[in-house]
Design a protein around this motif. Structure first.
Motif, PDB file in Angstrom:
ATOM      1  N   MET A 312       0.832  -1.209   0.000  1.00 43.39           N
ATOM      2  CA  MET A 312       0.000   0.000   0.000  1.00 43.39           C
ATOM      3  C   MET A 312       0.866   1.258   0.000  1.00 43.39           C
ATOM      4  N   LYS A 313       2.028   1.162   0.652  1.00 45.13           N
ATOM      5  CA  LYS A 313       2.935   2.317   0.725  1.00 45.13           C
ATOM      6  C   LYS A 313       3.766   2.499  -0.540  1.00 45.13           C
ATOM      7  N   THR A 314       4.061   1.398  -1.230  1.00 41.60           N
ATOM      8  CA  THR A 314       5.057   1.482  -2.304  1.00 41.60           C
ATOM      9  C   THR A 314       4.501   1.366  -3.720  1.00 41.60           C
ATOM     10  N   LEU A 315       3.328   0.769  -3.883  1.00 45.60           N
ATOM     11  CA  LEU A 315       2.758   0.701  -5.227  1.00 45.60           C
ATOM     12  C   LEU A 315       2.372   2.106  -5.693  1.00 45.60           C
ATOM     13  N   PRO A 316       2.351   2.352  -6.990  1.00 47.90           N
ATOM     14  CA  PRO A 316       1.870   3.649  -7.463  1.00 47.90           C
ATOM     15  C   PRO A 316       0.464   3.910  -6.917  1.00 47.90           C
ATOM     16  N   PRO A 317       0.201   5.129  -6.397  1.00 52.44           N
ATOM     17  CA  PRO A 317      -1.111   5.400  -5.802  1.00 52.44           C
ATOM     18  C   PRO A 317      -2.262   5.169  -6.781  1.00 52.44           C
ATOM     19  N   GLU A 318      -1.987   5.344  -8.064  1.00 59.25           N
ATOM     20  CA  GLU A 318      -3.033   5.093  -9.066  1.00 59.25           C
ATOM     21  C   GLU A 318      -3.453   3.623  -9.057  1.00 59.25           C
ATOM     22  N   ARG A 319      -2.471   2.728  -8.848  1.00 64.37           N
ATOM     23  CA  ARG A 319      -2.772   1.297  -8.819  1.00 64.37           C
ATOM     24  C   ARG A 319      -3.557   0.939  -7.550  1.00 64.37           C
ATOM     25  N   VAL A 320      -3.154   1.481  -6.413  1.00 69.26           N
ATOM     26  CA  VAL A 320      -3.870   1.222  -5.157  1.00 69.26           C
ATOM     27  C   VAL A 320      -5.295   1.773  -5.260  1.00 69.26           C
ATOM     28  N   ALA A 321      -5.431   2.932  -5.893  1.00 69.92           N
ATOM     29  CA  ALA A 321      -6.749   3.567  -6.046  1.00 69.92           C
ATOM     30  C   ALA A 321      -7.687   2.688  -6.865  1.00 69.92           C
ATOM     31  N   GLU A 322      -7.149   1.958  -7.846  1.00 70.54           N
ATOM     32  CA  GLU A 322      -7.975   1.054  -8.652  1.00 70.54           C
ATOM     33  C   GLU A 322      -8.663   0.023  -7.774  1.00 70.54           C
ATOM     34  N   GLU A 323      -7.907  -0.557  -6.851  1.00 65.83           N
ATOM     35  CA  GLU A 323      -8.470  -1.561  -5.951  1.00 65.83           C
ATOM     36  C   GLU A 323      -9.336  -0.913  -4.866  1.00 65.83           C
ATOM     37  N   LEU A 324      -8.950   0.283  -4.429  1.00 68.43           N
ATOM     38  CA  LEU A 324      -9.719   0.978  -3.393  1.00 68.43           C
ATOM     39  C   LEU A 324     -11.127   1.309  -3.879  1.00 68.43           C
ATOM     40  N   GLN A 325     -11.258   1.585  -5.161  1.00 66.73           N
ATOM     41  CA  GLN A 325     -12.564   1.944  -5.724  1.00 66.73           C
ATOM     42  C   GLN A 325     -13.613   0.879  -5.396  1.00 66.73           C
ATOM     43  N   TRP A 326     -13.222  -0.401  -5.488  1.00 65.43           N
ATOM     44  CA  TRP A 326     -14.160  -1.491  -5.193  1.00 65.43           C
ATOM     45  C   TRP A 326     -14.668  -1.392  -3.758  1.00 65.43           C
ATOM     46  N   HIS A 327     -13.774  -1.063  -2.834  1.00 66.54           N
ATOM     47  CA  HIS A 327     -14.162  -0.980  -1.426  1.00 66.54           C
ATOM     48  C   HIS A 327     -15.041   0.240  -1.154  1.00 66.54           C
ATOM     49  N   MET A 328     -14.758   1.333  -1.822  1.00 65.49           N
ATOM     50  CA  MET A 328     -15.610   2.516  -1.666  1.00 65.49           C
ATOM     51  C   MET A 328     -17.018   2.211  -2.171  1.00 65.49           C
ATOM     52  N   ASP A 329     -17.079   1.541  -3.305  1.00 66.28           N
ATOM     53  CA  ASP A 329     -18.394   1.145  -3.841  1.00 66.28           C
ATOM     54  C   ASP A 329     -19.086   0.177  -2.898  1.00 66.28           C
ATOM     55  N   ASN A 330     -18.324  -0.775  -2.370  1.00 68.36           N
ATOM     56  CA  ASN A 330     -18.884  -1.795  -1.488  1.00 68.36           C
ATOM     57  C   ASN A 330     -19.430  -1.186  -0.203  1.00 68.36           C
ATOM     58  N   GLN A 331     -18.778  -0.105   0.267  1.00 68.11           N
ATOM     59  CA  GLN A 331     -19.239   0.577   1.477  1.00 68.11           C
ATOM     60  C   GLN A 331     -20.177   1.744   1.149  1.00 68.11           C
ATOM     61  N   LYS A 332     -20.583   1.797  -0.147  1.00 68.13           N
ATOM     62  CA  LYS A 332     -21.557   2.792  -0.609  1.00 68.13           C
ATOM     63  C   LYS A 332     -21.096   4.229  -0.328  1.00 68.13           C
ATOM     64  N   ILE A 333     -19.823   4.488  -0.597  1.00 67.62           N
ATOM     65  CA  ILE A 333     -19.259   5.835  -0.470  1.00 67.62           C
ATOM     66  C   ILE A 333     -19.135   6.425  -1.871  1.00 67.62           C
ATOM     67  N   ASP A 334     -19.820   7.514  -2.103  1.00 65.03           N
ATOM     68  CA  ASP A 334     -19.813   8.171  -3.412  1.00 65.03           C
ATOM     69  C   ASP A 334     -18.563   9.029  -3.536  1.00 65.03           C
ATOM     70  N   VAL A 335     -17.593   8.544  -4.307  1.00 62.73           N
ATOM     71  CA  VAL A 335     -16.304   9.240  -4.386  1.00 62.73           C
ATOM     72  C   VAL A 335     -16.336  10.434  -5.346  1.00 62.73           C
ATOM     73  N   SER A 336     -17.479  10.650  -5.982  1.00 63.45           N
ATOM     74  CA  SER A 336     -17.565  11.822  -6.869  1.00 63.45           C
ATOM     75  C   SER A 336     -17.689  13.114  -6.062  1.00 63.45           C
ATOM     76  N   ASN A 337     -18.006  12.970  -4.773  1.00 63.84           N
ATOM     77  CA  ASN A 337     -18.230  14.134  -3.915  1.00 63.84           C
ATOM     78  C   ASN A 337     -17.071  14.312  -2.937  1.00 63.84           C
ATOM     79  N   GLY A 338     -15.847  14.423  -3.482  1.00 68.24           N
ATOM     80  CA  GLY A 338     -14.694  14.553  -2.607  1.00 68.24           C
ATOM     81  C   GLY A 338     -13.401  14.453  -3.399  1.00 68.24           C
ATOM     82  N   PRO A 339     -12.283  14.236  -2.705  1.00 68.78           N
ATOM     83  CA  PRO A 339     -10.971  14.227  -3.364  1.00 68.78           C
ATOM     84  C   PRO A 339     -10.785  13.023  -4.284  1.00 68.78           C
ATOM     85  N   ALA A 340      -9.843  13.143  -5.210  1.00 66.97           N
ATOM     86  CA  ALA A 340      -9.482  12.016  -6.076  1.00 66.97           C
ATOM     87  C   ALA A 340      -8.929  10.880  -5.222  1.00 66.97           C
ATOM     88  N   LEU A 341      -9.241   9.645  -5.608  1.00 70.25           N
ATOM     89  CA  LEU A 341      -8.795   8.504  -4.813  1.00 70.25           C
ATOM     90  C   LEU A 341      -7.268   8.403  -4.739  1.00 70.25           C
TER      91      LEU A 341
END
Length: 476
Positions: A312-341
């Motif tokens: 999580m610390k060393t992978l490119p943040p863009e790559r971690v963000a790809e996987e994080l998106q699934w968890h945000m969706d799963n927890q029903k967090i709308d990421v369009s209303n806030g900072p870039a992942l």
């Protein structure tokens, strides 16, 4: 010769860590040798094989990045081929019809057990004339295993292994219902698909001599075998759910990166010096069958968690963000209303060990909180907190560039100096005001990501709350 390996799971359940490690070793060996990797679904057990299990296996392979060059092949779609070979073996006298009933077989086994013998087929029908039986009498087909001599192979992990043919009985290769059996289908598949190296679990060692004898009877090339030791729990017992023997996709659900799980699994029985963290390119470059240990490996969830935190610390943040998106969706967090992942990952990755945790503790960046964290509020909301927030707010409103983290930090740190109090007495009420939580990234970064309007509105709301509750003990 082109190296060709395969992963051939039975779809009677989900893909677990043991199967995933076997798939990984087979995949790495093929990639290291510029060969090919085949995915084959061994679904001859029709009663236990399910479509959901097949779907889960394929989803797990895709998620972990173990891409295949051929397949997925399905054994149930190859019955004509198996039966063709069985008929050829019958014609050559290398297989025979067995009319023994279940009742007879039970009696034979009971007698063998009474005599302290290993239960096995006694060859009753091996040399019998099939014409003695009526055409409609049920029968299975058995392979004529050699009755003398030995069968051995050079296991690439364990060294030379040998069996007496006299210990092996005549294997059923087609059941009375007409379906071919697993041990026979495997041989035909590996032959037809040109598999050169079979890397699988040590539980298959006892199948290997039977399969080798079938290869030889067919005049087919015998592949190279490598049998991998089992994975144990960290207490030395067989891996179970309490140790972490769950579906591979459960690790995704629990917030692990596929790269981290793969890195952890490759080290469960294989190593390259003392190196712990490997890129996929390094794994492919360094991997060898000789590097696999004969000893069983212990699964350790804490170690996996550490590996995940490193990724999580060393992978490119863009790559971690790809996987994080699934968890945000799963927890029903709308990421369009806030900072870039990607910005969120950079801010949170030093303090989060899993993506699930990162999503859970980042909700305030995207939506309003409904209460203050009770323990933190009780500790940090004091008599002078409203004044500290008012002074901080005044300074923050004068910050012209909300992306200037240093200016945001100075705005509230100067308040602590002016009020001659510790920074915590200003910074912590501010953190609670902006996030509702007692823990967050540094306040400059946090306020930048929350945004100017939202930060100011939350601070104003908290000042009002503190003033309204000035006479009472603050609660969440």
């Amino acid at each position: 010769m082109e190296i060709k390996t395969r992963f051939a799971p039975s779809p009677t359940g989900y893909l677990h860590v043991g199967g995933a490690r076997t798939a990984l070793y087979s995949w790495l060996y093929a990639r290291h040798n510029n060969g090919k990797f085949v995915l084959r679904i061994e679904d001859t057990d029709r009663e236990r094989s399910t479509q959901p299990a097949i779907d889960a296996i394929i989803e797990s392979m895709k998620w972990t990045g173990l891409n295949w060059d051929e397949g997925p092949y399905y054994q149930t779609k190859r019955f004509d081929r198996y039966n063709q070979v069985i008929d050829e073996l019958l014609e050559k006298g290398l297989a025979y019809k067995c009319y023994c009933t279940k009742e007879r077989m039970d009696e034979v086994r009971e007698e063998q057990q009474r005599q302290g013998l290993k239960p096995r087929y006694d060859g009753h029908c091996r040399d019998e004339d099939p014409s003695k039986h009526s055409p409609d009498e049920p029968y299975c087909i058995r392979f004529k295993n050699p009755t003398s001599g030995k069968v051995g192979f050079e296991d690439q992990i364990r060294g030379y292994i040998e069996f007496d043919n006299a210990e092996l009985d005549d294997l059923v290769i087609r059941r009375t219902d007409g379906t071919p059996t697993y041990n026979f289908c495997v041989v035909i598949d590996d032959w037809d698909m040109g598999i050169t190296h079979v890397i699988r679990g040590e539980d298959h060692i006892n199948n290997t001599p039977r399969q080798i004898n079938i290869y030889k009877a067919l005049g087919a090339p015998v592949p190279v075998f490598a049998h991998v030791s089992m994975i144990l729990g960290d207490d030395g017992t067989k891996l179970s759910k309490r140790h972490g023997a769950v579906s591979v996709m459960q690790y995704r659900d629990d917030g692990y990166l596929p790269e981290a799980l793969i890195n952890y699994l490759v080290r469960l029985g294989w190593g390259h010096g003392n190196q712990e963290i490997f890129t996929m390119e390094e794994m492919i470059e360094y991997f060898s069958l000789e590097g696999i240990s004969k000893s069983a490996s212990a699964f350790n969830t804490e170690k996996l968690l550490w590996v995940n935190s490193q990724y999580m610390k060393t992978l490119p943040p863009e790559r971690v963000a790809e996987e994080l998106q699934w968890h945000m969706d799963n927890q029903k967090i709308d990421v369009s209303n806030g900072p870039a992942l990607t910005d969120l990952v950079i801010a949170q990755r030093e303090r989060c060990k899993t993506l699930k945790e990162m999503a859970e503790v980042s909700r305030y960046f995207y939506e309003e909180y409904s209460e203050y964290e009770p323990k933190a509020a009780k500790k940090w909301f004091k008599a002078n907190s409203a004044e500290a927030l008012e002074r901080s707010l005044a300074n923050l409103k004068n910050v012209t560039d909300w992306n200037d983290i240093e200016s945001l930090e100075t705005a509230f740190k100067s308040v602590a100096e002016d009020m001659q109090v510790g920074l915590g007495k200003v910074g912590m009420p501010l953190r609670l005001a902006v996030t509702g939580c007692g823990v967050s990234p540094e306040m400059g970064i946090t306020m930048k990501l929350v945004g100017r309007e939202r930060s100011i509105a939350r601070i104003e709301k908290t000042i009002a709350y503190l003033k309204a509750n000035a006479s009472a003990e603050p609660t969440a």
